[in-house]
Design a protein around this motif. Structure first.
Motif, mmCIF file in Angstrom:
data_model
loop_
_atom_site.group_PDB
_atom_site.id
_atom_site.type_symbol
_atom_site.label_atom_id
_atom_site.label_comp_id
_atom_site.label_asym_id
_atom_site.label_seq_id
_atom_site.Cartn_x
_atom_site.Cartn_y
_atom_site.Cartn_z
ATOM 1 N N THR A 210 29.565 -24.746 10.410
ATOM 2 C CA THR A 210 29.172 -26.157 10.351
ATOM 3 C C THR A 210 30.131 -27.040 9.564
ATOM 4 O O THR A 210 30.025 -28.261 9.622
ATOM 5 C CB THR A 210 27.768 -26.316 9.727
ATOM 6 O OG1 THR A 210 27.801 -25.768 8.392
ATOM 7 C CG2 THR A 210 26.719 -25.605 10.551
ATOM 8 N N GLY B 195 20.457 -15.686 9.370
ATOM 9 C CA GLY B 195 20.893 -17.075 9.303
ATOM 10 C C GLY B 195 19.862 -18.027 9.884
ATOM 11 O O GLY B 195 18.730 -17.644 10.221
ATOM 12 N N LEU B 196 20.268 -19.303 10.000
ATOM 13 C CA LEU B 196 19.346 -20.348 10.454
ATOM 14 C C LEU B 196 19.557 -20.693 11.921
ATOM 15 O O LEU B 196 18.601 -20.770 12.689
ATOM 16 C CB LEU B 196 19.530 -21.610 9.596
ATOM 17 C CG LEU B 196 19.167 -21.471 8.117
ATOM 18 C CD1 LEU B 196 19.633 -22.691 7.325
ATOM 19 C CD2 LEU B 196 17.664 -21.268 7.949
ATOM 20 N N TYR C 296 21.354 -25.284 11.773
ATOM 21 C CA TYR C 296 21.582 -25.040 10.334
ATOM 22 C C TYR C 296 20.772 -26.021 9.478
ATOM 23 O O TYR C 296 19.575 -25.824 9.310
ATOM 24 C CB TYR C 296 23.086 -25.134 10.070
ATOM 25 C CG TYR C 296 23.568 -24.427 8.813
ATOM 26 C CD1 TYR C 296 23.396 -23.076 8.633
ATOM 27 C CD2 TYR C 296 24.234 -25.139 7.822
ATOM 28 C CE1 TYR C 296 23.888 -22.427 7.480
ATOM 29 C CE2 TYR C 296 24.730 -24.512 6.679
ATOM 30 C CZ TYR C 296 24.542 -23.156 6.511
ATOM 31 O OH TYR C 296 25.022 -22.546 5.391
ATOM 32 N N ILE C 297 21.407 -27.004 8.926
ATOM 33 C CA ILE C 297 20.697 -28.009 8.136
ATOM 34 C C ILE C 297 20.638 -29.266 8.996
ATOM 35 O O ILE C 297 21.660 -29.900 9.233
ATOM 36 C CB ILE C 297 21.451 -28.318 6.821
ATOM 37 C CG1 ILE C 297 21.803 -27.036 6.076
ATOM 38 C CG2 ILE C 297 20.650 -29.282 5.963
ATOM 39 C CD1 ILE C 297 20.627 -26.205 5.618
#
Lengths: 536, 536
Positions: free
Chosen positions: B262, B495-496, B534-535
């Protein structure tokens, strides 16, 4: 060549019959300090920034009102302290850096740290975070009138779980206290330092301390599981995870490890602690060349595998300094039948003494029967264990006794490590200041190289009869240029602080430095935290 | 109680006389996939962002002109590829996520990656970085029409130094290839995964992969020494340090470890590799309770110390699933005279087979003579070694064969780990969907708990007769709430990606998430790199 059988005998003869040498394996900074010649400041300190408010009595009243105890703040401004009272906070332990901070605050909780930080942020007051004040680069002392925020009063162990080995403790817990707490339950703190009796675990994490056990337990980037920190605006960040695995976003805590108090103040640490080794052994060898040291390092890893806990090396110049120092302080008895140009020390730490000794014996037989070492001794008891370690650990103190020491602490890839020492000798010789190693007529008496071979961490001690600009200009920035050429680091474990901040470009490229500056700006837009240092 | 003597005999009887079980210790994702019931998408995917340019034929021409080989770019837009050709890049290996990326670029050098990134940055084209595409959370596939930047063509090992154990290799090197290269010189990659035959080391670092050797070798945050990465605007960042110690500023590389592509694309990795263990042993035990598993974990650490390389556990429900699966596929022979409510697997890896066996024997005698375990077997040869590992490694596959599996992968402090499984059973029972464990009448057939005990990494497999909204609503977000209550992580190692991005607040507080968003914004202000994940 000594036979394996002879080695054991030699060890007994060489070490057991003489009076005990210095027994100190860990030198506390406060006890070492007097024996060191203080290192000079390399450059003029940066001027005070006009962006920061000058602290006044009104600020003191306001901050004091935030604290649960009146004695948590002392200052020369309101007469609650004299300049002498503040000296141990303003000076570093080498007595090299002398801050002029008029206020020392010692909060008793994370909440108090937060309140003080918030107030300082709103009032543009600069802060220097301080742990045990055992640093070597002026990182934990004020440069001008920064408020000293000392963490000593945050000294509680919060929890320890003997199933997972995870310790959670306040930042101000002294490393040795943490380790003693763990020892009672058969565990060990995964970090060991000469300053363990004074340094704080929060400071260790903030400076990414390396120390003697890195070869075995790895860096704090791997062992620290979580942190609690107060950000520059007073926000408390609870990142105090007790998990070995957590892949939910950027690993923010990693930025704080080694940040030297520039983006937040660490108030608590969660760390994974291994079982304490129940058996320890140490041996020391003389060798003909640096190539031989590298070969033995490889063999030690192969034969000792998981029990290898330290691999240190030192050159004949280092050994000569130690011998001279020991002769002047209670006597030196020869350890080696055959001395060499190089020496290496191998330590093992394992869970089974019998197995460890068997592994070590096999290694010794292999090294001796293949002429990989010239001579060697293996400690037979605790006294000998300490005596052997002293041969390595007394090098810096012995250099300090021999003259004025230009000290460098760098990382270089293992293969190129000693080349740096040789280049430096050539440089000094070509400039006519080193006629021969140890020549008492020249300005440079000795160039000694030693260090943590297993970590690629080299120490160079250049012993001069006195400090002169002429000699300094021959050494610097030449030494940083070679380190850069060798893809090394100008600071292996001591950090940047105020001392090395101007030289960071020798180890980090423009892109790295630009990213670092952006991270500093992101976390601390007013630049209030530990100013004039680190990335400037 | 079996005597220590009986244990060895038992092992021979239980394992040596039956036909070999599945010999696979490492399951390649591509071979596992068909036996898994694909997991459904938990939530609707985010809509396409209008901020990104839609890729056109002009973009393709321009990007192709930056590459040294025409075949390094294929696309459905200009007819150089069919949709089928791109399917293996657009779909994940579980066949759960289906991207619609029309362009795949496979640069042949870091410089080419840089040129492509710079062009995309200037033209607002979104990118998904892709390694071996073995992820489990949809992190390496496009969500919409992002350009797939695949690293397969960066596949060179750049250097290995057998003195320091430091490997430097391109991001696209396959983990198994890296490990094979190291094995030839007696070293091991400090990470091992089921997907090792397909995954890339760059992807491993980008996702902070955990795997089977974390207990022994620690996380990538400790073993990775340096990275080379291309930033979103095309800047090449050379942070490819080969130093174990370097304290010159923020440790920037740590942000990239686990950043899931990212903030930049990792193009090369420098990593510290340990010596390869020359001896391996494995034993498995039945135990009466989870408390007993915790006790044995502590004893294993004490007796085995530095040679403990894995400590896995599984419950009786997991064992029942494996037994059933083995009975349906070549037969299952009972390993234990006394079955228990819990099982644990202990692996050792060391440098001396004789010493390791002695340590393990001492542990076994201690465990048996103190009634800490009910029964146990110790592998006597390679076949038995794999057979014992299969009892643990076949759990996920066996669950998949038994029904539709709701799979969770979480970190919980070891002491609370199994409490999560029990709470989940209670929840399901109270909601009337679980009448009894393994009851074929209820919608939930089994709730199995197992995982990497040494890492606090728990897997819960909830086996249902079919997927229903009713059951899902009973499980979620309840399971995330308990994980949060236990201070755990909703993603231990996977992970995300796109799957868990919406749930990050269960594991990270607002301050953490705010810092993460700022870091993303700092590195990737246009948000072009791996968007929607992710975020968010």
């Amino acid at each position: 060549m000594a036979t394996p059988r002879a080695l054991s005998r030699l060890a007994t003869r060489a070490l057991a019959r003489r009076p005990a040498l210095h027994q100190t394996t860990r030198l506390s900074p406060r006890t070492i300090a007097p024996s060191y010649t203080p290192v000079r400041l390399g450059s003029t300190l940066p001027p005070r920034s006009a962006a920061f408010t000058k602290p006044t009595e009104d600020h003191i009243k306001a901050i004091r009102a935030l604290l649960s105890s009146n004695s948590s703040l002392i200052s020369t401004i309101d007469g609650t302290a004299t300049a002498e009272d503040l000296q141990s906070y303003n000076d570093d332990w080498m007595n090299k850096y002398h801050g002029k901070g008029p206020i020392v605050v010692k909060p008793k909780s994370t909440e108090e740290v937060s309140k003080v930080m918030k107030y300082c942020y709103e009032n543009d007051l600069a802060i220097v975070p301080q742990g045990g004040n055992t640093g070597l680069v002026g990182g934990s002392n004020p440069v001008h009138d920064e408020i000293i925020l000392n963490l000593s009063n945050l000294s509680q162990i919060r929890s320890f779980d003997p199933v997972s080995g995870i310790l959670v403790a306040d930042a101000g817990v002294i490393l040795e206290a943490a380790d003693n707490h763990l020892a009672e339950q058969g565990f060990i703190f995964p970090l060991d330092l000469g300053a363990k009796g004074s340094c704080h675990i929060g400071g260790n994490v903030a400076t990414n301390a390396g120390g003697l056990r890195l070869l075995r337990y790895g860096s704090l980037h791997g062992t620290v599981l979580g942190l609690e920190a107060v950000l520059p605006d007073g926000t408390i960040w609870n990142g105090l995870s007790k998990l070995r695995k957590d892949n939910t976003g950027f690993d923010i805590k990693q930025l704080f490890i080694g940040s030297e108090g520039t983006i937040g103040i660490i108030t608590a640490v969660s760390i994974l602690c291994p079982r304490r080794p129940s058996a320890m052994n140490v041996a020391v060898f003389s060798l003909p060349s640096y190539e031989a040291v590298q070969t033995v390092f490889g063999e030690a890893k192969a034969y000792l595998g998981e029990i290898l806990s330290a691999f240190e090396f030192f050159d004949k110049q280092s050994y000569a300094l130690v011998k001279k120092h020991q002769e002047e302080n209670g006597g030196h008895r020869s350890v080696f039948e055959q001395e060499g140009d190089f020496y290496c020390l191998i330590e093992t730490g394992g869970s089974n003494a019998e197995h460890d000794e068997a592994k070590l014996t096999e290694l010794l037989e292999h090294l001796l029967s293949n002429d990989l070492v010239m001579d060697g001794v293996l400690a037979q008891d605790t006294t000998q264990f300490h005596a052997i370690w002293n041969l390595r650990e007394l090098v810096p103190e012995s250099a300090g006794k021999a003259g004025s020491v230009y000290k460098y602490d760098v990382s270089v890839p293992v293969g190129k490590m000693y080349g740096l020492v040789e280049k430096m000798r050539t440089r000094l010789r070509e400039n006519g200041v080193l006629d021969g190693d140890g020549n008492p007529e020249g300005p440079i008496r000795a160039v000694a190289g030693y260090g943590h071979m297993g970590d690629g961490n080299l120490h160079i001690n250049i012993v001069a009869n006195k400090y002169t600009d002429e000699v300094e200009k021959i050494i610097e920035p030449y030494i940083y240029e070679i380190v850069a050429e060798f893809d090394g680091s100008i600071s292996a474990e001591h950090g940047l602080g105020v001392m090395k901040a101007p030289y960071v470009h020798y180890s980090k490229n423009e892109t790295s430095i630009a990213m670092m500056k952006q991270i500093k700006q992101l976390f601390d837009p007013k630049g209030l935290l530990n100013p004039y240092k680190y990335i400037v």
